[in-house]
Design an enzyme around this catalytic site. Structure first.
Site, PDB file in Angstrom:
ATOM      1  N   ALA A   1     -10.893  -2.463 -14.147  1.00 27.27           N
ATOM      2  CA  ALA A   1     -10.642  -2.778 -12.729  1.00 27.27           C
ATOM      3  C   ALA A   1     -11.949  -2.990 -11.989  1.00 27.27           C
ATOM      4  CB  ALA A   1      -9.843  -1.648 -12.088  1.00 27.27           C
ATOM      5  N   ALA A   2     -12.932  -3.595 -12.665  1.00 21.88           N
ATOM      6  CA  ALA A   2     -14.272  -3.730 -12.088  1.00 21.88           C
ATOM      7  C   ALA A   2     -14.490  -5.076 -11.412  1.00 21.88           C
ATOM      8  CB  ALA A   2     -15.324  -3.529 -13.170  1.00 21.88           C
ATOM      9  N   GLY A   3     -13.623  -6.037 -11.650  1.00 19.51           N
ATOM     10  CA  GLY A   3     -13.856  -7.403 -11.181  1.00 19.51           C
ATOM     11  C   GLY A   3     -13.795  -7.550  -9.670  1.00 19.51           C
TER      12      GLY A   3
ATOM     13  N   ARG B   1     -10.978 -15.189  -6.514  1.00 15.12           N
ATOM     14  CA  ARG B   1      -9.915 -16.175  -6.270  1.00 15.12           C
ATOM     15  C   ARG B   1      -8.830 -15.655  -5.330  1.00 15.12           C
ATOM     16  NH1 ARG B   1      -8.573 -18.078 -12.326  1.00 15.12           N
ATOM     17  NH2 ARG B   1      -9.575 -16.085 -12.819  1.00 15.12           N
TER      18      ARG B   1
ATOM     19  N   GLY C   1     -19.216  -8.082 -17.617  1.00 19.99           N
ATOM     20  CA  GLY C   1     -18.151  -8.574 -18.477  1.00 19.99           C
ATOM     21  C   GLY C   1     -17.273  -7.482 -19.042  1.00 19.99           C
TER      22      GLY C   1
ATOM     23  N   ASP D   1      -4.795  -5.616 -13.041  1.00 19.44           N
ATOM     24  CA  ASP D   1      -4.064  -6.649 -12.309  1.00 19.44           C
ATOM     25  C   ASP D   1      -2.825  -7.121 -13.058  1.00 19.44           C
ATOM     26  OD1 ASP D   1      -5.234  -8.028 -14.383  1.00 19.44           O
ATOM     27  OD2 ASP D   1      -6.070  -9.634 -13.145  1.00 19.44           O
TER      28      ASP D   1
ATOM     29  N   GLY E   1      -8.254 -17.514 -21.880  1.00 19.74           N
ATOM     30  CA  GLY E   1      -8.893 -17.561 -23.177  1.00 19.74           C
ATOM     31  C   GLY E   1      -7.897 -17.959 -24.256  1.00 19.74           C
TER      32      GLY E   1
ATOM     33  N   TYR F   1      16.541   1.415  22.726  1.00 23.80           N
ATOM     34  CA  TYR F   1      15.346   1.932  22.061  1.00 23.80           C
ATOM     35  C   TYR F   1      15.373   3.449  22.133  1.00 23.80           C
ATOM     36  CZ  TYR F   1      10.651   3.485  21.105  1.00 23.80           C
ATOM     37  OH  TYR F   1       9.575   4.157  20.575  1.00 23.80           O
TER      38      TYR F   1
ATOM     39  N   ALA G   1      24.523   0.465  26.025  1.00 20.68           N
ATOM     40  CA  ALA G   1      23.641  -0.696  25.853  1.00 20.68           C
ATOM     41  C   ALA G   1      22.484  -0.632  26.830  1.00 20.68           C
ATOM     42  CB  ALA G   1      24.434  -1.975  26.068  1.00 20.68           C
TER      43      ALA G   1
END
Length: 435
Positions: free
Chosen positions: A9-11, A15, A82, A107, A139, A343, A357
């Site tokens: 989870a380092a990225g 995007r 990486g 992810d 890939g 309300y 009402a």
């Protein structure tokens, strides 16, 4: 199970085009990373999270949700960027409890423990393979006679390799000694100047180490890289949640229009109409939620809500009828009727009371929120303003159009109106018209 789990989870998730870390974006009310963590915790008592981008923020959010159950590691991104570099600490494989390591991604919210079971083979390496009709961006897994030869990232692939439709899922299970042997051999001589975990597969294949390729579902194992994929994953998760609810006995009208979050619970006989949104830690028990109502972080018990009602957080509504265009917040309503256009905020209303009402509990004075306490069998006429703090005793009758500032005693009739004046020919004086 004698298995350690490592979640990558380092990225930076560029995007996603967001200041929020990618793994903290949500589907169905829960962070992407939390789905991976929950899955991992069902499989192992030794779960490791690899962080780098906005690491402190991600760790803080995780520790609030999963206290004292996770191990966190900060990637040495400057020296070892990486996916391969993520597993290295001080140039050595990070320390884990068990000799087998399952590698997950932060992810991938749609994976389940059962879908990961095939990875736990006796093979030194197991990896997930997806047969995709649209492999762009992923890939490619190069196979020869059914055996995995290597995984090539798209930026490093030749044109022929880009035509391959077998892609890498990014999920692996390694024997620890395999990683210890090959991680030191990784090089960053590639298009992205990163240390690829996928190169471990190439080296192992060259040494004829057994690699099990597991065919997995593209729907379940695809990662999330942008807002479009985030929306697609949420729709899949919504379908799962809706189907589970209906299998458990919930009636849903036009289910594809109903939004519910992962933390919503149903008990007993429940009916949910079209367009309803159920958010946060909400309990629906033996209740009917009518069209286009919104309920968040509340308990609805033996009641009917809506259509088009809005139940905001911290409400407990039981044995009550809450009608259309009624908004309720931080209130306990028991055995009441509020048919429309009201309300009710920061209030407690007792059994048998009727709210007309246009009634408003005026709970905020500009600085502080105040409570309105309404007893049993209180009748509040239409278009009343109840100025909190206020206490209306049992069996109080409030005349329509009243502005109520003072507490009542049991049995009181409360009327607060100015005298009505009828001025003859006032219409024609105002508009300057003749009769």
């Amino acid at each position: 199970m004698n298995l350690s789990v490592v979640i990558l989870a380092a990225g930076s998730g560029t995007r996603m085009k967001s200041d929020t870390p990618k793994v903290l974006h949500k589907i169905c009310g829960e962070e992407l990373l939390f789905y991976s963590i929950e899955c991992a915790l069902e499989l192992s008592d030794d779960v490791h999270i690899i962080l780098y981008h906005q690491a402190d923020k991600i760790r803080q959010v995780c520790e609030q949700r999963f206290p004292s159950t996770l191990s966190f590691h900060i990637q040495d991104h400057a020296n070892f960027p990486g996916t391969g570099g993520a597993l290295l600490q001080d140039k050595k494989l990070l320390s884990t409890k068990y000799p087998k390591l399952l590698i997950l991604n932060g992810d991938m919210p749609l994976i389940t423990p059962s879908s990961l079971t095939p990875f736990f083979s006796n093979s030194p390496i197991s990896m997930g393979v997806i047969h995709s009709s649209n492999p762009f961006g992923y890939g490619r897994v190069i196979l020869k006679e059914g055996r995995v030869q290597k995984i090539i990232e798209e930026k490093d692939a030749t044109q022929d390799e880009k035509e391959v439709c077998t892609i890498n899922s990014g999920i692996y299970c390694f024997d620890r000694d395999v990683l210890e042997s090959y991680l030191p051999k990784l090089s960053n001589q590639n298009a992205q100047k990163e240390y690829y975990l996928t190169d471990v597969i190439k080296f192992a294949s060259q040494d004829e180490i057994s690699i099990s390729s597991i065919d997995v579902s593209e729907e379940e194992f695809s990662g999330i890289n942008d807002k479009s994929q985030l929306a697609q994953a949420q729709e899949i998760m919504l379908n799962r949640l809706r189907k589970k609810a209906m299998k458990d006995g919930v009636i849903m009208h036009l289910p594809h229009t109903i939004y519910l979050e992962k933390s919503v619970r149903f008990e007993g006989e429940c009916e949910i109409e079209q367009g309803v949104q159920l958010l946060g830690k909400t309990l629906i028990q033996n209740s009917h939620i009518k069209a286009h109502s919104v309920i968040r972080d509340s308990q609805i018990i033996s009641s009917d809500i809506g259509p088009m009602a809005h139940i905001r957080p911290k409400c407990r509504i039981e044995n009550s009828h809450i009608g259309n265009f009624v908004e309720v917040k931080n209130s306990h309503l028991s055995g009441i009727k509020a048919g429309h256009l009201s309300y009710l905020g920061d209030s407690e209303i007792g059994e048998g009371s009727n709210i007309g009402a246009g009634v408003i509990t005026c709970n905020y004075d500009g600085k502080t929120k105040h409570k309105t306490l309404i007893g049993k069998n209180v009748f509040v006429g239409s278009d009343c303003q109840l100025i909190a703090p206020l206490k209306l005793a049992d069996h109080t009758l409030i005349g329509a159009g009243s502005t109520v500032r003072k507490d009542s005693k049991e049995g009181d009739l409360v009327i607060s109106r100015s005298d009505q004046k009828n001025i003859a020919d006032g219409f024609f004086m105002f508009f300057k018209e003749k009769k």
